[in-house]
Motif scaffolding. Structure first.
Motif, PDB file in Angstrom:
ATOM      1  N   LEU A 194      32.539 -17.230  37.678  1.00 14.44           N
ATOM      2  CA  LEU A 194      33.311 -16.581  38.747  1.00 14.44           C
ATOM      3  C   LEU A 194      33.292 -15.059  38.576  1.00 14.44           C
ATOM      4  CD1 LEU A 194      34.804 -17.466  41.281  1.00 14.44           C
ATOM      5  CD2 LEU A 194      36.936 -17.342  40.007  1.00 14.44           C
ATOM      6  N   ILE A 223      37.802 -29.867  50.677  1.00 16.06           N
ATOM      7  CA  ILE A 223      38.506 -29.968  51.952  1.00 16.06           C
ATOM      8  C   ILE A 223      37.504 -29.536  53.012  1.00 16.06           C
ATOM      9  CG2 ILE A 223      40.458 -29.109  53.319  1.00 16.06           C
ATOM     10  CD1 ILE A 223      41.957 -28.670  50.672  1.00 16.06           C
ATOM     11  N   THR A 251      32.128 -22.859  37.675  1.00 12.11           N
ATOM     12  CA  THR A 251      33.533 -22.461  37.739  1.00 12.11           C
ATOM     13  C   THR A 251      34.390 -23.409  36.905  1.00 12.11           C
ATOM     14  OG1 THR A 251      35.458 -22.117  39.152  1.00 12.11           O
ATOM     15  CG2 THR A 251      33.910 -23.783  39.878  1.00 12.11           C
ATOM     16  N   ARG A 252      35.492 -22.867  36.408  1.00 13.33           N
ATOM     17  CA  ARG A 252      36.429 -23.689  35.622  1.00 13.33           C
ATOM     18  C   ARG A 252      37.388 -24.467  36.512  1.00 13.33           C
ATOM     19  NH1 ARG A 252      40.307 -22.484  32.334  1.00 13.33           N
ATOM     20  NH2 ARG A 252      40.734 -20.327  32.907  1.00 13.33           N
ATOM     21  N   MET A 253      37.436 -24.148  37.799  1.00 13.81           N
ATOM     22  CA  MET A 253      38.389 -24.854  38.665  1.00 13.81           C
ATOM     23  C   MET A 253      37.866 -26.247  38.973  1.00 13.81           C
ATOM     24  SD  MET A 253      40.115 -23.670  42.241  1.00 13.81           S
ATOM     25  CE  MET A 253      39.829 -24.716  43.651  1.00 13.81           C
ATOM     26  N   ARG A 264      40.892 -10.133  48.213  1.00 15.06           N
ATOM     27  CA  ARG A 264      40.763  -9.698  46.819  1.00 15.06           C
ATOM     28  C   ARG A 264      39.357 -10.018  46.307  1.00 15.06           C
ATOM     29  NH1 ARG A 264      45.366 -12.379  43.394  1.00 15.06           N
ATOM     30  NH2 ARG A 264      43.946 -13.997  42.660  1.00 15.06           N
ATOM     31  N   LYS A 265      38.902  -9.243  45.340  1.00 14.76           N
ATOM     32  CA  LYS A 265      37.630  -9.536  44.698  1.00 14.76           C
ATOM     33  C   LYS A 265      37.838 -10.720  43.751  1.00 14.76           C
ATOM     34  CE  LYS A 265      33.878  -6.889  42.710  1.00 14.76           C
ATOM     35  NZ  LYS A 265      33.745  -7.533  41.392  1.00 14.76           N
ATOM     36  N   ALA A 266      36.877 -11.632  43.695  1.00 13.94           N
ATOM     37  CA  ALA A 266      37.011 -12.802  42.825  1.00 13.94           C
ATOM     38  C   ALA A 266      37.158 -12.369  41.371  1.00 13.94           C
ATOM     39  CB  ALA A 266      35.796 -13.714  42.977  1.00 13.94           C
ATOM     40  N   ALA A 267      37.925 -13.150  40.623  1.00 15.60           N
ATOM     41  CA  ALA A 267      38.078 -12.938  39.178  1.00 15.60           C
ATOM     42  C   ALA A 267      38.556 -11.529  38.830  1.00 15.60           C
ATOM     43  CB  ALA A 267      36.761 -13.249  38.454  1.00 15.60           C
ATOM     44  N   LEU A 283      44.991 -24.019  55.682  1.00 14.94           N
ATOM     45  CA  LEU A 283      45.137 -23.553  54.307  1.00 14.94           C
ATOM     46  C   LEU A 283      44.930 -22.034  54.226  1.00 14.94           C
ATOM     47  CD1 LEU A 283      45.847 -24.822  51.641  1.00 14.94           C
ATOM     48  CD2 LEU A 283      43.456 -25.382  51.290  1.00 14.94           C
ATOM     49  N   CYS A 334      48.208 -26.119  39.862  1.00 16.06           N
ATOM     50  CA  CYS A 334      47.551 -25.107  39.017  1.00 16.06           C
ATOM     51  C   CYS A 334      47.804 -23.675  39.460  1.00 16.06           C
ATOM     52  CB  CYS A 334      46.051 -25.332  38.996  1.00 16.06           C
ATOM     53  SG  CYS A 334      45.564 -26.977  38.473  1.00 16.06           S
ATOM     54  N   HIS A 335      48.169 -23.490  40.718  1.00 15.12           N
ATOM     55  CA  HIS A 335      48.325 -22.121  41.219  1.00 15.12           C
ATOM     56  C   HIS A 335      49.781 -21.823  41.550  1.00 15.12           C
ATOM     57  CE1 HIS A 335      44.088 -21.092  41.488  1.00 15.12           C
ATOM     58  NE2 HIS A 335      43.860 -22.275  41.994  1.00 15.12           N
ATOM     59  N   PHE A 386      43.947 -13.007  33.422  1.00 13.18           N
ATOM     60  CA  PHE A 386      43.538 -14.405  33.538  1.00 13.18           C
ATOM     61  C   PHE A 386      42.136 -14.585  32.967  1.00 13.18           C
ATOM     62  CE2 PHE A 386      41.782 -18.194  35.417  1.00 13.18           C
ATOM     63  CZ  PHE A 386      42.807 -19.096  35.210  1.00 13.18           C
TER      64      PHE A 386
HETATM   65  C1  HEC Z   1      43.204 -28.399  38.335  1.00 10.81           C
HETATM   66  C2  HEC Z   1      43.679 -27.051  38.573  1.00 10.81           C
HETATM   67  C3  HEC Z   1      43.362 -26.387  39.913  1.00 10.81           C
HETATM   68  C4  HEC Z   1      43.552 -26.886  41.181  1.00 10.81           C
HETATM   69  C5  HEC Z   1      44.090 -28.253  41.587  1.00 10.81           C
HETATM   70  C6  HEC Z   1      43.135 -25.830  42.096  1.00 10.81           C
HETATM   71  N1  HEC Z   1      42.712 -24.736  41.387  1.00 10.81           N
HETATM   72 FE1  HEC Z   1      42.032 -22.978  42.190  1.00 10.81          FE
HETATM   73  N2  HEC Z   1      41.577 -22.301  40.306  1.00 10.81           N
HETATM   74  C7  HEC Z   1      41.817 -22.990  39.124  1.00 10.81           C
HETATM   75  C8  HEC Z   1      41.206 -22.272  38.023  1.00 10.81           C
HETATM   76  C9  HEC Z   1      41.208 -22.697  36.537  1.00 10.81           C
HETATM   77  C10 HEC Z   1      40.603 -21.123  38.587  1.00 10.81           C
HETATM   78  C11 HEC Z   1      39.742 -20.076  37.868  1.00 10.81           C
HETATM   79  C12 HEC Z   1      38.304 -20.533  38.057  1.00 10.81           C
HETATM   80  C13 HEC Z   1      37.261 -19.807  37.231  1.00 10.81           C
HETATM   81  O1  HEC Z   1      37.599 -18.882  36.484  1.00 10.81           O
HETATM   82  O2  HEC Z   1      36.082 -20.197  37.365  1.00 10.81           O
HETATM   83  C14 HEC Z   1      40.866 -21.167  40.027  1.00 10.81           C
HETATM   84  C15 HEC Z   1      40.480 -20.189  40.938  1.00 10.81           C
HETATM   85  C16 HEC Z   1      40.798 -20.184  42.286  1.00 10.81           C
HETATM   86  C17 HEC Z   1      40.520 -19.097  43.202  1.00 10.81           C
HETATM   87  C18 HEC Z   1      39.885 -17.760  42.843  1.00 10.81           C
HETATM   88  C19 HEC Z   1      40.989 -16.795  42.471  1.00 10.81           C
HETATM   89  C20 HEC Z   1      40.533 -15.450  41.934  1.00 10.81           C
HETATM   90  O3  HEC Z   1      41.413 -14.712  41.436  1.00 10.81           O
HETATM   91  O4  HEC Z   1      39.346 -15.131  42.015  1.00 10.81           O
HETATM   92  C21 HEC Z   1      40.975 -19.482  44.435  1.00 10.81           C
HETATM   93  C22 HEC Z   1      40.897 -18.684  45.720  1.00 10.81           C
HETATM   94  C23 HEC Z   1      41.521 -20.822  44.284  1.00 10.81           C
HETATM   95  N3  HEC Z   1      41.402 -21.210  42.972  1.00 10.81           N
HETATM   96  C24 HEC Z   1      42.063 -21.557  45.313  1.00 10.81           C
HETATM   97  C25 HEC Z   1      42.484 -22.875  45.190  1.00 10.81           C
HETATM   98  C26 HEC Z   1      42.942 -23.682  46.286  1.00 10.81           C
HETATM   99  C27 HEC Z   1      43.088 -23.191  47.725  1.00 10.81           C
HETATM  100  C28 HEC Z   1      43.233 -24.921  45.791  1.00 10.81           C
HETATM  101  C29 HEC Z   1      43.714 -26.156  46.537  1.00 10.81           C
HETATM  102  C30 HEC Z   1      42.851 -26.623  47.608  1.00 10.81           C
HETATM  103  C31 HEC Z   1      42.969 -24.874  44.358  1.00 10.81           C
HETATM  104  N4  HEC Z   1      42.520 -23.624  44.034  1.00 10.81           N
HETATM  105  C32 HEC Z   1      43.178 -25.930  43.480  1.00 10.81           C
HETATM  106  C33 HEC Z   1      42.509 -24.178  39.006  1.00 10.81           C
HETATM  107  C34 HEC Z   1      42.832 -25.029  40.053  1.00 10.81           C
END
Ligand code: HEC
Length: 126
Positions: A76, A109, A102-104, A62-65, A118, A42-43, A70
């Protein structure tokens, strides 16, 4: 004469320990890169573009969001979090407990060493 010798051997031991710590950093970053396979679906890291998740280039400090192009969740956006080490640790230990809504997708871990690796890797993303 004796003093000179002592200084020389002190310098020698200092550079040896510097070398060891540089080695450890590289090893931690490499281990973190492996663990990042849990995130890379995803990233994106090879450019500053957003994939399904926001780009993590420059995320440490960095500041979140805060990326302009995006569509973050409201949760977030309103979190007021800055991605320092402590907050990144909480996020990867259980993002949806740390920021409910959160959408993530849930990641978990909890191993302290794995978190260190990490985060060491995330710091290299500039
Ligand atoms: C299934 C997809 C997915 C996976 C797998 C994933 N992420 Fe994310 N991540 C996202 C999404 C979607 C967002 C935005 C979340 C929101 O807006 O609430 C996000 C947001 C984040 C942010 C905040 C970024 C910001 O600009 O504020 C961080 C840090 C982050 N992820 C780290 C990780 C790390 C480290 C891992 C692995 C351990 C991981 N993510 C795995 C989809 C994913």
């Amino acid at each position: 004469m004796k003093t000179k010798l002592a200084v020389v051997s002190l310098l020698a031991s200092m550079s040896a320990s510097t070398l060891v710590s540089a080695d450890t950093d590289a090893m931690m970053e490499a281990a973190g890169k492996e663990l990042f396979s849990k995130c890379s679906a995803c990233h994106s890291v090879d450019s500053s573009k957003n994939a399904f998740g926001p780009s993590l280039i420059g995320v440490v400090g960095r500041k979140a969001a805060s990326l302009p192009r995006f569509a973050y969740s409201d949760a977030l956006r309103k979190s007021e979090i800055t991605w320092d080490e402590g907050n990144l640790r909480k996020w990867i230990a259980g993002n949806d407990q740390f920021v409910p809504g959160t959408r993530m997708r849930h990641v978990e871990i909890t191993d302290k060493a794995e978190q260190d690796y990490l985060i060491a890797y995330l710091k290299t993303l500039k």
